[in-house]
Scaffold this active site. Structure first.
Site, PDB file in Angstrom:
ATOM      1  CD  GLU A 144       7.852   4.440  -9.166  1.00  0.00           C
ATOM      2  OE1 GLU A 144       8.860   5.198  -9.719  1.00  0.00           O
ATOM      3  OE2 GLU A 144       7.751   3.183  -8.806  1.00  0.00           O
ATOM      4  CD  GLU A 204      -0.145 -15.939   2.637  1.00  0.00           C
ATOM      5  OE1 GLU A 204      -0.701 -16.419   3.338  1.00  0.00           O
ATOM      6  OE2 GLU A 204      -0.066 -14.709   2.088  1.00  0.00           O
TER       7      GLU A 204
END
Length: 347
Positions: free
Chosen positions: A176, A340
């Site tokens: 985008e 993570e």
């Protein structure tokens, strides 16, 4: 209380709900990160088929800089770390935000049948939506990309929203492109008027979520993020929520569209009431989106705190110290997307 019945209208209402109605939430206790330096939503990982195509696309066409390449021949993959607007050395990678990690598993470039799941194809499973770059002059950016032969999903003139467009990367991931400069509706949006370029920003990563209350309580109460703003779109039956980590100079932060390190959660109304509904997490086959990453001053300590507070309510994959790399961990959010954990000084 079903999420669809909650009609939040302000960020303060959401914050109050997460505190006052905590007994109704699955993730109902806030992890204390007061001993931490500012955490970062550090990077987003996308799997790619062919680095010989993807790396030049992001560097030569979009202007990213390749900061470091980490090779793991024993596990047959390489990691490419890129930054859009920061001059970084490899040692700086995990001590900032706005990093894009591209993961290449050896051999995919030679497999004609291999296709990445971009997260937007119903036949492969929807989940991850897009990454977003913001710019001062969106028309100039579109003109430049057209001149370079970039494939567009949506140009500025298409559709109702005339200040955003979408392009495809070589693996058909959606990117985008959003304007932050001279926005006519800045007063309505309660933003400062940006009248000069601040450069292009790797602004946010969008993932779709089934139940926004459960997801917001996870990212805010468990991971310590802050809700910046949200927008209901009743004409299309969805809401978007933007989250980021509080910064030390929060009182002088620029508008959201000029920042990096933001997570967008998209909720399509009604999914929370469908017991059979689920999103593709990017790591089940067919794979694509890998994870987002949060970096802490002491990631091991944060993992221990989460374990102490939530125990079996959270799912690690793997826990700190238990995987092939002992100094990282992965936690799963309510939709199974991986986040993570890494130390800011690196791995």
């Amino acid at each position: 209380m079903p999420a669809a019945t909650i009609k939040f209208s302000t960020v303060q209402e959401v914050e109050s709900f997460l505190k006052e109605d905590s007994s109704k939430l699955y993730f109902n206790k806030k992890i204390d990160l007061s001993a931490e330096r500012t955490p970062f939503l550090n990077h987003t990982c996308l799997r790619i088929k062919d680095p010989a195509k993807s790396i030049p696309f992001y560097t030569d066409i979009l202007g990213f800089k390749l900061v470091d390449t980490k090779r793991f021949p024993e596990w047959k993959f390489d990691l490419f770390f890129l930054s859009l607007n920061k001059d970084l050395t490899p040692k700086d990678i995990f001590n900032t935000d706005g990093i894009l990690e591209l993961t290449h598993n050896y051999g995919t470039e030679d497999d004609e049948s291999y296709e990445v799941n971009n997260g937007n194809d119903e036949s492969k499973g929807r989940g991850f939506g897009h990454i977003c770059l913001t710019t001062f002059d969106i028309q100039a950016m579109e003109d430049t990309l057209i001149s370079k032969g970039v494939e567009f999903k949506k140009k500025l003139a298409d559709g109702r929203q005339k200040d955003i467009c979408f392009i495809y990367d070589p693996d058909k991931y959606w990117i985008e492109l959003v304007c932050y400069g001279n926005r006519e509706n800045h007063l309505l949006e309660k933003e400062l008027l940006i009248s000069k370029s601040l450069g292009n920003q790797f602004n946010h990563t969008m993932i779709r979520v089934k139940d926004p209350v459960k997801s917001l309580s996870f990212y805010i109460n468990v991971l310590g993020m802050q809700l910046l703003e949200f927008k209901h779109h009743p004409n299309a039956n969805f809401t978007v929520y933007f989250l980021a980590y509080p910064q030390a100079n929060a009182s002088s932060l620029p508008p959201r569209r000029t920042r990096e390190g933001i997570l967008e959660l998209t909720h399509n109304w009604g999914t929370e009431d469908d017991a059979k509904f689920s999103y593709h997490n990017g790591n089940d086959n067919p794979q694509g989106f890998g994870h987002t990453c949060v970096t802490f001053a002491d990631a091991s300590r944060v993992c221990s705190q989460i374990d102490e507070v939530y125990g079996d309510k959270v799912q690690w994959a793997p826990k700190w110290g238990e995987g092939g790399m002992k100094n990282i961990a992965f936690i799963k959010d309510p939709d199974g997307y991986k986040v993570e954990f890494v130390n800011q000084q690196g791995v």
